[in-house]
Design an enzyme around this catalytic site. Structure first.
Site, mmCIF file in Angstrom:
data_model
loop_
_atom_site.group_PDB
_atom_site.id
_atom_site.type_symbol
_atom_site.label_atom_id
_atom_site.label_comp_id
_atom_site.label_asym_id
_atom_site.label_seq_id
_atom_site.Cartn_x
_atom_site.Cartn_y
_atom_site.Cartn_z
ATOM 1 N N ASP B 11 0.869 -1.176 0.000
ATOM 2 C CA ASP B 11 0.000 0.000 0.000
ATOM 3 C C ASP B 11 0.902 1.220 0.000
ATOM 4 O O ASP B 11 1.718 1.388 0.910
ATOM 5 C CB ASP B 11 -0.887 0.017 1.245
ATOM 6 N N ASP B 130 -14.009 -5.609 -2.677
ATOM 7 C CA ASP B 130 -13.989 -5.536 -1.218
ATOM 8 C C ASP B 130 -15.317 -6.106 -0.732
ATOM 9 O O ASP B 130 -16.375 -5.534 -0.999
ATOM 10 C CB ASP B 130 -13.867 -4.077 -0.739
#
Lengths: 201, 254
Positions: B11, B130
């Site tokens: 990330d 997600d």
């Protein structure tokens, strides 16, 4: 100087970076004069067969590639670039390719997940300066949904198995095709590119 | 034989690798280029970069990172986060990424994944989902970094993604993310069974067994972040273990 033909989408940078590591000078181009002057040509490619052929024709590079191939200039096709060498592809229709190699492209069997994506082993079919003699099935990185399904037996240097035999490296004279991405196949892939470059000098 | 893939996920925020838990409490971890090189050398099969920043200025920094990483590694890498248009996709591919993962923008405008698959190919168009359990055995798709329930069923959305031409699906199990209690097997296998394209499990890896569990159930690849970043699991040891369990992995990397 290596001319990397840039006819649109895709990641060409990784290929350039790989050649940089080998100290091979390359230019990304669609310029006819530059392609004619180059010592060798790489035809990369991702995306759809039809779009790629249309882009190549629009840039008048189909005849240039055919002429340079005829003259004996080394040409390496990677992934879709290799598929474009063949006479015909049945990818969403029936399309004519460059015809540098005899054979055709069809969709991978739906008995396996398509695309064929990831690291698969190579089975060496013929000895070649591209491989060490004692090479054990190395892993290389594939991403494709279509594959060469008819070809001249004598051209097959290495294959992979994925629901069917997948021609992975083919070669006929100055024309070489790699269905996987050598520039994304770790150290082995870089070594393969190095051996290829040495082979064509 | 096609190998199962081990995929470290980085990330990236403002040019640095960070790690949060359940999408919150972001902590600084490392330099993305150095970490990418390390994973490349340790035998990672692929890398994922998520751009977790939003501003245009930082997006520029991110593209710069993508290019620097492409220069240093010889394995494929996927870029995600904030991809909204085919122009965004083109930019990251031209910066040296091999695949683009699309999440919220695909929910808001499914044609984006169709257009991407047409223009750039299925092989580089990845749908990232997600998902969170909203009732027993029922998972919904969430967007905006996991903040908004779309009401859409995750399995149906995966099937639709395949129909629109995506070449691969990343399943981020939000309940499992950061907990280190294992991947969400029911969700991930349900999606892998529903589609005929590769599926990457994401969220929940805490030990080596978690990887073998998920990779022995028809899942093609396992993604993890902090267990790799903090050296809790070393990739060579992980692959040795998977190999002993007869899960095909790429080991002879030379």
């Amino acid at each position: 100087m290596i001319a990397i033909i840039d006819y649109g989408a895709g990641n060409i940078k990784s290929l350039q970076f790989a050649l940089d590591k080998l100290n091979k000078r390359s230019i990304v181009t669609t310029d006819v004069a530059e392609i004619k002057q180059a010592d060798s040509i790489i035809l990369p490619g991702v995306g759809a067969f039809k779009d790629a052929m249309e882009a190549i024709r629009q840039l008048h590079l189909d005849t240039v590639l055919q002429e340079e191939a005829q003259k004996g200039k080394p040409i390496l096709g990677i992934c879709l670039g290799m598929q474009l060498f063949y006479e015909q592809s049945l990818e969403n229709g029936d399309w004519e390719g460059l015809g540098l190699l005899k054979g055709s492209i069809t969709r991978i069997s739906s008995e396996v997940k398509v695309p064929h994506m990831g690291w698969n082993t190579l089975d060496i079919q013929q000895a070649s300066p591209l491989f060490e003699s004692k090479l054990e099935n190395p892993y290389v990185y594939f991403v494709h949904s279509y594959a060469v399904s008819s070809y001249e037996e004598s051209t097959l240097l290495a294959s992979s198995q994925y629901g069917q035999l997948i021609p992975a490296i083919v070669q006929k004279g100055n024309i070489t095709g790699m269905q996987f991405h050598p520039e994304k196949s770790g150290e082995f892939g870089i070594e393969l590119l190095k051996r290829y470059e040495e082979m064509i000098v | 034989m096609l190998a199962k893939r081990i995929i470290p996920c980085l990330d990236v925020d403002n040019g640095r690798v960070v790690k949060g838990k359940k999408f919150q409490n972001i902590q600084d971890v490392a330099d993305p280029v150095e970490l990418a090189k390390r994973y490349n050398n340790e035998g990672a099969d692929e890398l994922v970069f998520y751009d977790i920043t939003a501003s245009n200025e930082q997006r520029g920094i991110f593209l710069d990172v993508v290019e620097k990483v492409a220069k240093e590694i010889a394995i494929p890498f996927m870029v995600g986060g904030g991809i909204r248009t085919t122009k965004d996709i083109h930019q990251v591919l031209r910066s040296g990424a091999d695949k683009v993962s699309i999440n919220s923008a695909a929910v808001q405008r499914p044609d984006l994944i169709f257009e991407s698959a047409q223009k750039f190919g299925s092989q580089c168009t990845v749908l990232s989902i997600d998902a969170k359990e909203v009732a027993s055995g029922k998972w919904n798709v969430f967007i905006n970094g996991g903040r908004k329930d779309t009401g859409m069923d995750a399995i149906e959305w995966a099937k639709k993604g395949e129909a629109y031409g995506v070449g691969e699906i990343v399943v981020n199990a939000m309940d499992a993310d950061g907990e280190k209690n294992g991947y969400n097997l029911p969700l991930t296998t349900a999606i892998a069974t529903a589609v005929n394209i590769p599926v990457i499990a994401s969220g929940g890896a805490g030990n080596i067994e978690h990887f073998s569990e998920v990779l022995s159930q028809g899942i093609d690849a396992a993604l993890a972040a902090s267990v790799f970043h903090y050296g809790e699991i070393k990739i060579p040891a992980l692959k040795t273990s998977l190999n002993e369990q007869e899960i095909p992995v790429r080991r002879n990397t030379k």
